[in-house]
Scaffold this active site. Sequence first.
Site, PDB file in Angstrom:
ATOM      1  N   ILE A  82       0.836  -1.214   0.000  1.00  0.00           N
ATOM      2  CA  ILE A  82       0.000   0.000   0.000  1.00  0.00           C
ATOM      3  C   ILE A  82       0.866   1.257   0.000  1.00  0.00           C
ATOM      4  O   ILE A  82       0.427   2.332   0.403  1.00  0.00           O
ATOM      5  CB  ILE A  82      -0.999  -0.021   1.173  1.00  0.00           C
ATOM      6  CG1 ILE A  82      -0.280  -0.010   2.522  1.00  0.00           C
ATOM      7  CG2 ILE A  82      -1.896  -1.253   1.067  1.00  0.00           C
ATOM      8  CD1 ILE A  82      -1.239   0.222   3.703  1.00  0.00           C
ATOM      9  N   GLY A  83       2.094   1.083  -0.474  1.00  0.00           N
ATOM     10  CA  GLY A  83       3.008   2.226  -0.535  1.00  0.00           C
ATOM     11  C   GLY A  83       4.053   2.180   0.558  1.00  0.00           C
ATOM     12  O   GLY A  83       4.881   3.076   0.677  1.00  0.00           O
ATOM     13  N   ARG A  94      13.210  -5.805  14.644  1.00  0.00           N
ATOM     14  CA  ARG A  94      14.237  -5.558  13.643  1.00  0.00           C
ATOM     15  C   ARG A  94      13.618  -4.941  12.387  1.00  0.00           C
ATOM     16  O   ARG A  94      12.555  -5.364  11.946  1.00  0.00           O
ATOM     17  CB  ARG A  94      14.865  -6.892  13.281  1.00  0.00           C
ATOM     18  CG  ARG A  94      15.994  -6.788  12.289  1.00  0.00           C
ATOM     19  CD  ARG A  94      16.196  -8.158  11.678  1.00  0.00           C
ATOM     20  NE  ARG A  94      17.596  -8.524  11.645  1.00  0.00           N
ATOM     21  CZ  ARG A  94      18.005  -9.777  11.505  1.00  0.00           C
ATOM     22  NH1 ARG A  94      17.132 -10.764  11.452  1.00  0.00           N
ATOM     23  NH2 ARG A  94      19.271 -10.049  11.428  1.00  0.00           N
ATOM     24  N   ASN A 110      13.877  -3.373   6.293  1.00  0.00           N
ATOM     25  CA  ASN A 110      14.401  -2.322   5.409  1.00  0.00           C
ATOM     26  C   ASN A 110      14.354  -0.988   6.144  1.00  0.00           C
ATOM     27  O   ASN A 110      13.345  -0.284   6.123  1.00  0.00           O
ATOM     28  CB  ASN A 110      13.572  -2.249   4.119  1.00  0.00           C
ATOM     29  CG  ASN A 110      14.140  -1.228   3.151  1.00  0.00           C
ATOM     30  OD1 ASN A 110      15.149  -0.570   3.434  1.00  0.00           O
ATOM     31  ND2 ASN A 110      13.496  -1.088   2.000  1.00  0.00           N
ATOM     32  N   GLY A 157       6.672  -4.286  12.939  1.00  0.00           N
ATOM     33  CA  GLY A 157       6.026  -3.463  11.908  1.00  0.00           C
ATOM     34  C   GLY A 157       6.008  -2.026  12.360  1.00  0.00           C
ATOM     35  O   GLY A 157       6.060  -1.749  13.558  1.00  0.00           O
ATOM     36  N   GLU A 186       2.064   2.093  11.915  1.00  0.00           N
ATOM     37  CA  GLU A 186       1.177   2.924  12.712  1.00  0.00           C
ATOM     38  C   GLU A 186       1.821   3.588  13.922  1.00  0.00           C
ATOM     39  O   GLU A 186       1.421   4.684  14.331  1.00  0.00           O
ATOM     40  CB  GLU A 186      -0.043   2.085  13.130  1.00  0.00           C
ATOM     41  CG  GLU A 186      -0.968   1.933  11.952  1.00  0.00           C
ATOM     42  CD  GLU A 186      -1.794   0.658  11.947  1.00  0.00           C
ATOM     43  OE1 GLU A 186      -3.002   0.774  12.086  1.00  0.00           O
ATOM     44  OE2 GLU A 186      -1.237  -0.445  11.786  1.00  0.00           O
TER      45      GLU A 186
END
Lengths: 754, 284
Positions: free
Chosen positions: A472-473, A636, A639, A710, A713
Site C-alpha cells: 500500500i506504498g 528488527r 528495510n 512493523g 502505525e
Amino acid sequence: MEQQTPQPITESKIVGVPTPRIDGPLKTTGTAMYSSDHHFPGLVYAWPVTATIASGTISGIDSSSAEKMPGVLAIYTHKNIGPLYRTPPSAGFSMILDERRPPLEDEIVRYYGQYVAVAIAHTVEQARAAAEAVKVTYNKTPHDTSDKLLDTPTIAGKLKEVTKRGDTAAALAGAAYKHDAVYSTPTETHNPIELHASVAVYKDGKFTLYETSQAVVNHRDVMAAMLGVPPENVQVITRFLGSGFGGKLWPWPHALLAAASARNLNRPVKLVVGRSMMFQSVGHRPAIDQRVQLAADKSGKLLAIQHDYVNHTSMLDDYDEGCAESTGFMYSCPNVLATSGLVRRNVGTPTSMRGPGAVPGLYALESAMDELATKLNIDPVQLRLLNEPEKDESTGQPFSSRHLKECLTVGAEKFGWAKRNPAVGSMKDAEGRTLGWGVAACTWIATRTDAEVNVELRQDGAARVACGTQDIGTGTYTAVAQMVAHETGLPLQRIDVVIGDSGLPPGPISGGSWATASVVPAALQAAQQARKQLLSLSTKTDGCPFKDKSVDELEFVDGVVRIKGQSSGGVPFAEILKTANVRSVSGTGKSTGLFGDPNQKFSFHSFGAQFAEVTWQPEIARLHVSRVVTVIDAGRMINPRAARNQIEGAVVMGVGMAMLEATEYDHRSGGPINASLADYIVAVNADCPNIDVTFLDYPDFNLNPLGARGVGEIGLAGIAAAITNAVHHATGIRVRNLPVRIEDLLVAPGNKTS
Amino acid sequence: MRSDVRDYTLTAPGSLDAVLSALAANPRLTPIAGGTELMVALGVGRLGRHELISLDGLKELRFIEERPETLILGAGATFTDIRRNAAIAREFPLLAQTASWTGSIANQNRGTLGGNIANASPAADNPPALLAYDASIELVSATGRRTLPYDEFHLGYKKTVLQPGELIYAIHLPRRFAQHRQYVRKVGTRNAQAIAKIALAATALIDEAMVREIRLAGASLIDRPVRLHATEALLLGKAITPELRTQAAAVLASEIKPIDDIRSTAKYRIAVACNLLDEFLLSL
C-alpha cells in the site's frame, strides 16, 4: 497448526540493509498501474448520485431526462440495481466490511452522501452530467450529526467494560493526587491522494475487479458474497495503492455499484470516487470523547486509571474505535478500568484510520499523564519511567520485547530534555521565540496473521515469490524480496515479487502494521522448500555434477548449488533446471497467525517515545512544530530505509492531527462542509518539523525468525499528545479538543508573556 | 456539483486591441487570464452562466519593465515571473515574498498579478504589498487609458473602479524604497497554501528617529485590501515611543472591521493585527 519454534536469524547480507524500493522506478516513471489506470475495450463510466439529506426516505427518483442524455446507458436505483446481498458474519479476516448494507438496498437514507443511484455512460463527463440530472425527492426526517458524545445515549444503554482490575472507584476516591479531564478528537478523513476506485470487468459469470484495496483476499470474499457468486468467480487485483491509511482496508459501497453495473450491462465499468465523496462514504476516524481519570501517590506511582470513551458510529453499523486498547498494559497500576460506548449519528460508517484506537486513545492517556506530572511537579519522562510495568498487567503475560524505558531515555538524550525548564513559557530560542517541549510514550500492537507464500526458482535464473498480500506504498514489495534474497542469495533484481491479487496464495491484510511480520515465516519456509526441491533435483538429473550425491552433501549459496563448504565447482541453479529440462522448482510456506490466539505466551507490542518542540510566537499566536525526536522499539527493521519513511510520514500526519485536521459537519444539512483538499487542511512541507528517527534494534524472535514487527502505525501514536503537551509548556494553555486552533491560544491584551 | 461547460462561451481574440474591441462591443464579457479563480468556481459549480474572453497569452500584458523611476508590471505577469525577477527581489522584496505565498507553484505559473487584483478578494496576498509600495494602477479600454493610485482602486467587497469594457493594464511601482524599512507578515492556518487569516505589509522611512513616511496595508482586516490611513496619520512625523505604539494599536483596532468566518475570528484578527503592527514599530 502449532506455533513454529523460530530459529532466530541474526546475520544477513540483505535483511536490515537500507534498500531502495524495487518498485520505485515503476512509480517514478509512471509505469506502475494503479487500479483506476486500468482500461478495457468497451469500458464505460459510472458516477454516483448521492443523498442531499442526512435522514429520511426517498419519495421519488425521476431519471427520465437523465436517461435521454448523450451517451447514457443506464441509471440504476434501488428499484433496478439487481440482486446484491448482505455478507454472513465475519470470521477471522474474511467477510469484513464496515458499511454492511449493500448500496441501493432500499429507499432509506441514513447519512448525507449515501448513494441513492448511479449513472452509467460512455464517458465520465456524460456519466457525471447524467448523475447530476437525476431528480431525487425525499421525505426528510430529523438528523443528528452532533459531536457532543459523552453523556449522550449510547447504543447499548451502558458503557462496555474493556479492561478491569482492582477497584478503581475506591482508589480514585482515596488518592491524594488526581486528574480528571475530557479529551475530544474530531472526525478525521484519511485523504489518500489516490481516490478510491473500482474497475469491474464481468465476463461469463466471472468478475475481475481492479480495486483500491488494502486486503485483496477479504475483498474477494466480500464481493463474492454480496454479488451472490462463488468466491472462485471473483478475482480482486490491487497492484499498487496510492496509500490507504486504513480507509481502503475493507470494501465500500462504490465497489458494489461498479460490479453490479458491469454485471447488468455485461461490459467493463470504471467508478472513481470523487474527492468530496471521499468525505462521505469511504469511512473516517470517528469523533471521540474520552474521559481520563488518574490517581497517584506523592511519589508519582499510579494508583488508578479510569478511561471511558465514546465514539460516534453510523445508524446501521457498530464501529468501535477501541481507544482503550493500550490502557490496560501501558503502565503498572493496581486499579484500572476502561469502558467504551457507541452513539449513533447520521454519518457514514467510520473505519480504521492509521493507528485506530491507540492513536486517539494515547492522545488522551498521554495528555492526562502530562497533566498529572504537572500536578505532581514531577518531570513527565520521570513519571513514565516510574510506572514501567514488569509484565502485561492486563493479561499477566510477559512482554515479548518491551524497551519503552530505553525509548524514553534515548529520546531524552537526543532531544536535550535535561535542559528543559518546566516553567511555562520560560524557554526561548535564539530569536526570542517561546519554546515548548513535550513528551509522550506510545505503543502499538505486534502480531502475525495467517499467511501462505509460494517461491519458485525458474530456469531463467530468477525467483518468483507470490502472496495474496499487497503493497500500500509502505515497501512490501521490497521487504518480501529481501526475505527471499536472504534465503536464496539471489540479488534483488532477480526476484519477481507478485502480490496484490486474490488469486495468489492467501496473504495478510495490509493493516495493523503486521503484513511484514506475517509474511516472514511463510516466505522463509517457501524459499527453503524450493531450495530442497532444487537440491533434490540436482541429485537426480543426468548430466548434473551432483547426480547421485546426497542432498545433505549439498548447499545452495548465492544462487549456486555446490558441495557444502566448497567455493569452487558450484553450478548456477538455472543451469541445473536447464539440464533437467524443468521449468522451475517451487516451495510453499504456510504459517498460522498469533492474532487472537488465547494461548499465546507473550504480550506482543511495539513501543516508542515521542518528543516534540513547538515554537510559539504569542504576538501572532503562531505555533510551529519545529522538532520531533522519535525513538521506536519495533523489533528488527527489514528495510530501515522504508521504515524511516513510514515513521517520518506518520510524524507529519501527527502534526496534521494535532494542529490542522478536522472534518466539519454542517449540522443543518448533515453533510461534511470542508469536503475538499483546499478546506480540509493537512500539513504541507512548510509545516513539517525536523524529524529525528531512531530505531532501537531489538529483534523480536518470539514473533518470527527475523524478529521483525512493523512500523506502519506506531509513528503516529503519541505525536498529538507530545505536541499538545509542548503547547502547554509554551503557552500554559491545555488543549483538550483537537485540533489546536491558534485562536484558542491568543494571549489576551495586557496578559502578554513577552 | 461541477458547473456545466455548456453554460459558457469563450473567445480568445489573441491581441490586446482585439480584446478591448470585443469588450467595448459586448460589456457582458468576463475576462479570464490564468483562470485560477474562475476555474475553481467552475469546478465546484459556483460559476454562473458566463461569456468569457481570454487574456491568456497576450504578450502586450505579460511584461516587467524597468524604467529609471518606476518598475512597471504588466497585468499578465505571473507570480512566477514576479518571483524570478531580479529587480523585484532587490527593490520590492515584500512583493517577491507575497508572490511566493500565492497559492501553489502551479497557481503561480498560471495566476497573474492583474487577475489577483481584479478578483479583489479582501484576503488576497499581493495587494497589501502593492499598497505599501504606493503603487499606481493603469487601466485600459478601447477608448483610452487612465492611471490612478492603487489605493483608490478597491471600493468595497469585490467592488472596484473598473468600468465595463475596462481592463487592468499594469501596476507602476515607484523605485524609491531602498532606504525604507519594510515588513510583511501573513498568518495562515498552515505555513503554505493557506488563505490568510490576516496579513500586514508596511514600509516606513525613518529619519533622525522620526517617521518621515509610512504606509500600512492589510489583508482580511476589512471588506477589501486596505491602506490603514488613520494609523499612518497618527504615526507620521513622530518618534516611536511606547505610548505612541499603544495609541497606534488603539487607532488600528478602531480603523479595521474584520469578520468571524471559517478561517478565523474577528477578535483574533484585531488582536493579531495590533500585534503585527507593534512588531513592525518595534523594528523601526
